[in-house]
Design an enzyme around this catalytic site. Sequence first.
Site, short mmCIF file in Angstrom:
data_model
loop_
_atom_site.label_atom_id
_atom_site.label_comp_id
_atom_site.label_asym_id
_atom_site.label_seq_id
_atom_site.Cartn_x
_atom_site.Cartn_y
_atom_site.Cartn_z
CE LYS A 56 -14.34 -16.24 14.38
NZ LYS A 56 -13.32 -15.70 13.71
CE LYS A 90 -9.14 -19.12 18.20
NZ LYS A 90 -8.84 -18.66 16.94
CE LYS A 98 -6.74 -11.10 14.95
NZ LYS A 98 -7.44 -11.82 13.86
N1 AQP Z 1 -5.03 -18.61 20.35
C1 AQP Z 1 -4.29 -18.90 19.21
N2 AQP Z 1 -3.11 -19.62 19.55
C2 AQP Z 1 -2.34 -20.04 18.19
N3 AQP Z 1 -2.74 -19.28 17.15
C3 AQP Z 1 -3.61 -18.56 16.88
N4 AQP Z 1 -4.26 -17.92 15.81
C4 AQP Z 1 -5.26 -17.26 16.07
N5 AQP Z 1 -5.53 -17.46 17.57
C5 AQP Z 1 -4.41 -18.17 18.09
C6 AQP Z 1 -3.71 -17.94 14.48
O1 AQP Z 1 -3.55 -16.59 14.21
C7 AQP Z 1 -3.45 -16.61 12.49
C8 AQP Z 1 -4.25 -15.38 12.44
O2 AQP Z 1 -5.65 -15.63 12.97
P1 AQP Z 1 -6.95 -14.74 12.22
O3 AQP Z 1 -6.73 -13.40 12.64
O4 AQP Z 1 -6.98 -14.93 10.96
O5 AQP Z 1 -8.29 -15.59 12.84
P2 AQP Z 1 -8.84 -16.06 14.23
O6 AQP Z 1 -8.17 -17.42 14.38
O7 AQP Z 1 -10.06 -15.79 13.93
O8 AQP Z 1 -8.15 -14.90 15.23
P3 AQP Z 1 -8.73 -14.85 16.55
O9 AQP Z 1 -7.92 -14.02 17.24
O10 AQP Z 1 -9.34 -16.13 17.16
O11 AQP Z 1 -9.99 -13.95 16.36
P4 AQP Z 1 -11.67 -13.95 16.59
O12 AQP Z 1 -11.81 -13.60 17.98
O13 AQP Z 1 -12.10 -13.18 15.82
O14 AQP Z 1 -11.90 -15.55 16.61
C9 AQP Z 1 -4.09 -18.01 12.25
O15 AQP Z 1 -2.96 -18.68 11.87
C10 AQP Z 1 -4.62 -18.69 13.63
O16 AQP Z 1 -4.48 -20.10 13.43
#
Ligand code: AQP
Length: 355
Positions: A115, A217, A220
Amino acid sequence: MSAFKPLVFSGVQPTGNLHLGNYLGAIRKFVALQDTSDCIYCVVDMHAITMWQDPAELEQSTREVTAAFLAAGIDPAKHIVFNQSRVMQHAELAWVFNCVARMGWLNRMTQFKDKAGKDRENASVGLFAYPTLMAADILVYRATHVPVGDDQKQHLELTRDIAQKFNNDFSSRIEALGCGVEMKVGEETVHGFFPLTEPIIEGPATRIMSLRDGTKKMSKSDPSDLSRINLTDDADTISKKIRKAKTDPAPLPSEPEGLKERPEADNLVGIYASLAEIAREEVLRQFGGQQFSVFKPALADLAVEKLAPIAGEMRRISADRGYIDGVLRDGGMRAGALAETTMKDVRRIIGLLGD
Ligand code: AQP
């Protein structure tokens, strides 16, 4: 106390664009666990602000994640749903953990490296300390199980390391105050205040990948909306995104070994398996030898069948802001009472004078 009471905790950041990965990797598991455990589900708004968030959008996203929890089937009367910042004990315990965790431990966290990217010097201190706040979220309830996607595995290992170091550093004090619990660590039975929390990372969709690049992955923050299926997408948009998903020209194999070196095909098969709640092998038994021109429409139909009702319910719940705010307020009060019970002991264990 002779054993930790089973308790599930997990959180989702209100950072916009909740997607299929969040649903299959986390939220759907949250729903299933309600039948067997007490659960606390948190919209982790203090985690969100480790990166810049527009304040009005943060408020909106916090309500949207709450609506997604409720639309997916989380029952806020039987379990606890709240936003993190309402319970100040999360931040208090995070500070304690900042003093327990070692710099070297946090330096190894790959999410920070991903990040912060090349501009590490300009990342917030909060982003670096994110994992200690996550440990506090979990341990302030002495939660025993955390359902998460595969990307959070390293943070859960760190949570266990922090719990273990706290238990060791203060072992005599914990014993003297009589607030410890017996637990198994390997073959040994030890006494500690915090549990060594277990992650729940299982099933065919622990890491859903981008629809545009099977090595990244689904996320968001991906600038391409075509890379993910948002929980708010309508049926046409879901179908379009699956139709446009990157694939290779070969037909689907009949065995999972045939998906090696084919990340996009592997991802779509994993999504199908997870949505249909069947094994990958079963998907390949049905579609092995078929072209994507056959598989993609079947996947689109399945995704619409499973996701469209959630999107509809999210829209309905989101229209009632008073209801959402009421759920968060009530959940915050119940969570706060539990967290304060833990913190009273933590303050005494450490030697911080309170009342
Ligand atoms: N691609 C994914 N596959 C499976 N699980 C996922 N999670 C996130 N992306 C995937 C799981 O969703 C939960 C919430 O995630 P979060 O919002 O707390 O954080 P994150 O992992 O940072 O989400 P993003 O979508 O990947 O956001 P950005 O773009 O900001 O990095 C967690 O249990 C996570 O494991």
